[in-house]
Motif scaffolding. Sequence first.
Motif, mmCIF file in Angstrom:
data_model
loop_
_atom_site.group_PDB
_atom_site.id
_atom_site.type_symbol
_atom_site.label_atom_id
_atom_site.label_comp_id
_atom_site.label_asym_id
_atom_site.label_seq_id
_atom_site.Cartn_x
_atom_site.Cartn_y
_atom_site.Cartn_z
ATOM 1 N N GLN A 1 9.521 6.388 -2.537
ATOM 2 C CA GLN A 1 10.187 7.445 -1.766
ATOM 3 C C GLN A 1 9.937 7.308 -0.265
ATOM 4 O O GLN A 1 10.562 8.014 0.537
ATOM 5 N N LEU A 2 9.037 6.413 0.129
ATOM 6 C CA LEU A 2 8.715 6.238 1.545
ATOM 7 C C LEU A 2 9.791 5.412 2.238
ATOM 8 O O LEU A 2 10.421 4.541 1.630
ATOM 9 N N SER A 3 9.960 5.662 3.528
ATOM 10 C CA SER A 3 10.897 4.852 4.309
ATOM 11 C C SER A 3 10.256 3.488 4.583
ATOM 12 O O SER A 3 9.049 3.300 4.408
ATOM 13 N N LYS A 4 11.076 2.560 5.022
ATOM 14 C CA LYS A 4 10.575 1.208 5.302
ATOM 15 C C LYS A 4 9.508 1.244 6.405
ATOM 16 O O LYS A 4 8.499 0.554 6.316
ATOM 17 N N SER A 5 9.711 2.081 7.405
ATOM 18 C CA SER A 5 8.733 2.163 8.502
ATOM 19 C C SER A 5 7.414 2.769 8.023
ATOM 20 O O SER A 5 6.337 2.337 8.451
ATOM 21 N N GLU A 6 7.483 3.770 7.125
ATOM 22 C CA GLU A 6 6.254 4.358 6.572
ATOM 23 C C GLU A 6 5.489 3.336 5.732
ATOM 24 O O GLU A 6 4.260 3.291 5.761
ATOM 25 N N LYS A 7 6.220 2.523 5.000
ATOM 26 C CA LYS A 7 5.583 1.466 4.201
ATOM 27 C C LYS A 7 4.906 0.442 5.109
ATOM 28 O O LYS A 7 3.786 0.015 4.842
ATOM 29 N N GLU A 8 5.589 0.075 6.187
ATOM 30 C CA GLU A 8 5.008 -0.889 7.131
ATOM 31 C C GLU A 8 3.745 -0.338 7.787
ATOM 32 O O GLU A 8 2.774 -1.060 7.974
ATOM 33 N N VAL A 9 3.766 0.949 8.131
ATOM 34 C CA VAL A 9 2.591 1.585 8.738
ATOM 35 C C VAL A 9 1.429 1.580 7.745
ATOM 36 O O VAL A 9 0.293 1.260 8.101
ATOM 37 N N ALA A 10 1.713 1.906 6.484
ATOM 38 C CA ALA A 10 0.663 1.927 5.463
ATOM 39 C C ALA A 10 0.090 0.527 5.247
ATOM 40 O O ALA A 10 -1.117 0.362 5.090
ATOM 41 N N LEU A 11 0.950 -0.486 5.261
ATOM 42 C CA LEU A 11 0.471 -1.859 5.071
ATOM 43 C C LEU A 11 -0.229 -2.408 6.309
ATOM 44 O O LEU A 11 -0.993 -3.369 6.214
ATOM 45 N N SER A 12 0.003 -1.792 7.471
ATOM 46 C CA SER A 12 -0.687 -2.243 8.685
ATOM 47 C C SER A 12 -2.110 -1.689 8.758
ATOM 48 O O SER A 12 -2.945 -2.210 9.495
ATOM 49 N N LYS A 13 -2.389 -0.629 7.988
ATOM 50 C CA LYS A 13 -3.742 -0.050 7.972
ATOM 51 C C LYS A 13 -4.616 -0.788 6.974
ATOM 52 O O LYS A 13 -4.124 -1.483 6.086
ATOM 53 N N ASP A 14 -5.933 -0.606 7.115
ATOM 54 C CA ASP A 14 -6.871 -1.233 6.184
ATOM 55 C C ASP A 14 -6.839 -0.529 4.840
ATOM 56 O O ASP A 14 -6.836 0.703 4.772
ATOM 57 N N TRP A 15 -6.855 -1.308 3.772
ATOM 58 C CA TRP A 15 -6.997 -0.823 2.398
ATOM 59 C C TRP A 15 -8.370 -1.288 1.932
ATOM 60 O O TRP A 15 -8.820 -2.383 2.288
ATOM 61 N N GLU B 1 -17.804 7.396 -8.641
ATOM 62 C CA GLU B 1 -16.809 6.453 -9.146
ATOM 63 C C GLU B 1 -16.111 5.783 -7.960
ATOM 64 O O GLU B 1 -15.682 6.462 -7.028
ATOM 65 N N PRO B 2 -15.993 4.451 -7.978
ATOM 66 C CA PRO B 2 -15.298 3.766 -6.878
ATOM 67 C C PRO B 2 -13.840 4.228 -6.780
ATOM 68 O O PRO B 2 -13.166 4.410 -7.791
ATOM 69 N N LYS B 3 -13.396 4.434 -5.546
ATOM 70 C CA LYS B 3 -12.033 4.886 -5.295
ATOM 71 C C LYS B 3 -11.329 3.898 -4.361
ATOM 72 O O LYS B 3 -11.978 3.150 -3.646
ATOM 73 N N ILE B 4 -10.012 3.945 -4.378
ATOM 74 C CA ILE B 4 -9.203 3.041 -3.554
ATOM 75 C C ILE B 4 -8.579 3.833 -2.404
ATOM 76 O O ILE B 4 -7.974 4.887 -2.628
ATOM 77 N N TYR B 5 -8.722 3.308 -1.194
ATOM 78 C CA TYR B 5 -8.045 3.888 -0.028
ATOM 79 C C TYR B 5 -6.845 3.001 0.293
ATOM 80 O O TYR B 5 -6.985 1.795 0.471
ATOM 81 N N THR B 6 -5.660 3.595 0.358
ATOM 82 C CA THR B 6 -4.428 2.830 0.530
ATOM 83 C C THR B 6 -3.738 3.148 1.852
ATOM 84 O O THR B 6 -2.520 3.369 1.889
ATOM 85 N N GLY B 7 -4.481 3.189 2.910
ATOM 86 C CA GLY B 7 -3.880 3.420 4.218
ATOM 87 C C GLY B 7 -3.414 4.844 4.439
ATOM 88 O O GLY B 7 -2.550 5.093 5.270
ATOM 89 N N GLY B 8 -3.950 5.784 3.697
ATOM 90 C CA GLY B 8 -3.593 7.185 3.877
ATOM 91 C C GLY B 8 -2.293 7.594 3.206
ATOM 92 O O GLY B 8 -1.765 8.665 3.484
ATOM 93 N N SER C 1 -3.055 -4.304 -6.962
ATOM 94 C CA SER C 1 -3.559 -5.059 -8.108
ATOM 95 C C SER C 1 -4.956 -5.618 -7.817
ATOM 96 O O SER C 1 -5.864 -5.526 -8.647
ATOM 97 N N PHE C 2 -5.124 -6.195 -6.625
ATOM 98 C CA PHE C 2 -6.410 -6.758 -6.219
ATOM 99 C C PHE C 2 -7.484 -5.668 -6.174
ATOM 100 O O PHE C 2 -8.592 -5.847 -6.693
ATOM 101 N N LEU C 3 -7.150 -4.528 -5.566
ATOM 102 C CA LEU C 3 -8.126 -3.446 -5.434
ATOM 103 C C LEU C 3 -8.455 -2.801 -6.782
ATOM 104 O O LEU C 3 -9.588 -2.377 -7.003
ATOM 105 N N LYS C 4 -7.490 -2.694 -7.688
ATOM 106 C CA LYS C 4 -7.772 -2.151 -9.031
ATOM 107 C C LYS C 4 -8.769 -3.048 -9.757
ATOM 108 O O LYS C 4 -9.687 -2.560 -10.420
ATOM 109 N N THR C 5 -8.601 -4.365 -9.625
ATOM 110 C CA THR C 5 -9.537 -5.305 -10.238
ATOM 111 C C THR C 5 -10.927 -5.140 -9.642
ATOM 112 O O THR C 5 -11.929 -5.099 -10.365
ATOM 113 N N MET C 6 -10.997 -5.010 -8.315
ATOM 114 C CA MET C 6 -12.290 -4.809 -7.653
ATOM 115 C C MET C 6 -12.920 -3.492 -8.076
ATOM 116 O O MET C 6 -14.134 -3.411 -8.295
ATOM 117 N N GLN C 7 -12.117 -2.444 -8.189
ATOM 118 C CA GLN C 7 -12.613 -1.123 -8.584
ATOM 119 C C GLN C 7 -13.219 -1.176 -9.985
ATOM 120 O O GLN C 7 -14.317 -0.670 -10.214
#
Length: 121
Positions: free
Chosen positions: A41-55, A26-33, A90-96
């Motif tokens: 619940q994540l801090s702003k810096s944790e969110k920025e780090v997650a968005l800087s990684k590849d999804w 089954e296709p799965k989504i990777y969201t930057g770990g 949203s984009f990745l759920k559609t692709m999945q």
Amino acid sequence: MSISFLLLRTVNATVNVLTMKLNYSEPKIYTGGVDISTWSQLSKSEKEVALSKDWFVYFSFRSPESGKLEKQPFIKAGVNKLKSKRERHSFLKTMQRSLLQLLEYGFNGSSPKVVGLQNYA
């Protein structure tokens, strides 16, 4: 006993022993770990780090030669250009969902033909 009864009993026993394996995972989504269910619940810096990684979306497909599942190339399709978690997810759920539907229709990754669909190539 009749021959037809013995034949049917043998066929039934043979068929019930065989198990069918899916040719794909089954296709799965990777969201930057990051687990996006805890996004708020994540801090702003944790969110920025997650968005800087590849999804991306990832899956495996069964090799006809070896019979084992082999990881396929990650599918990014420009999702990392999107800036927010909501847009990316949203984009990745559609692709999945679309990829899963193609796999269920018979797409196998090595052949351009999909069972039940026309080939527009």
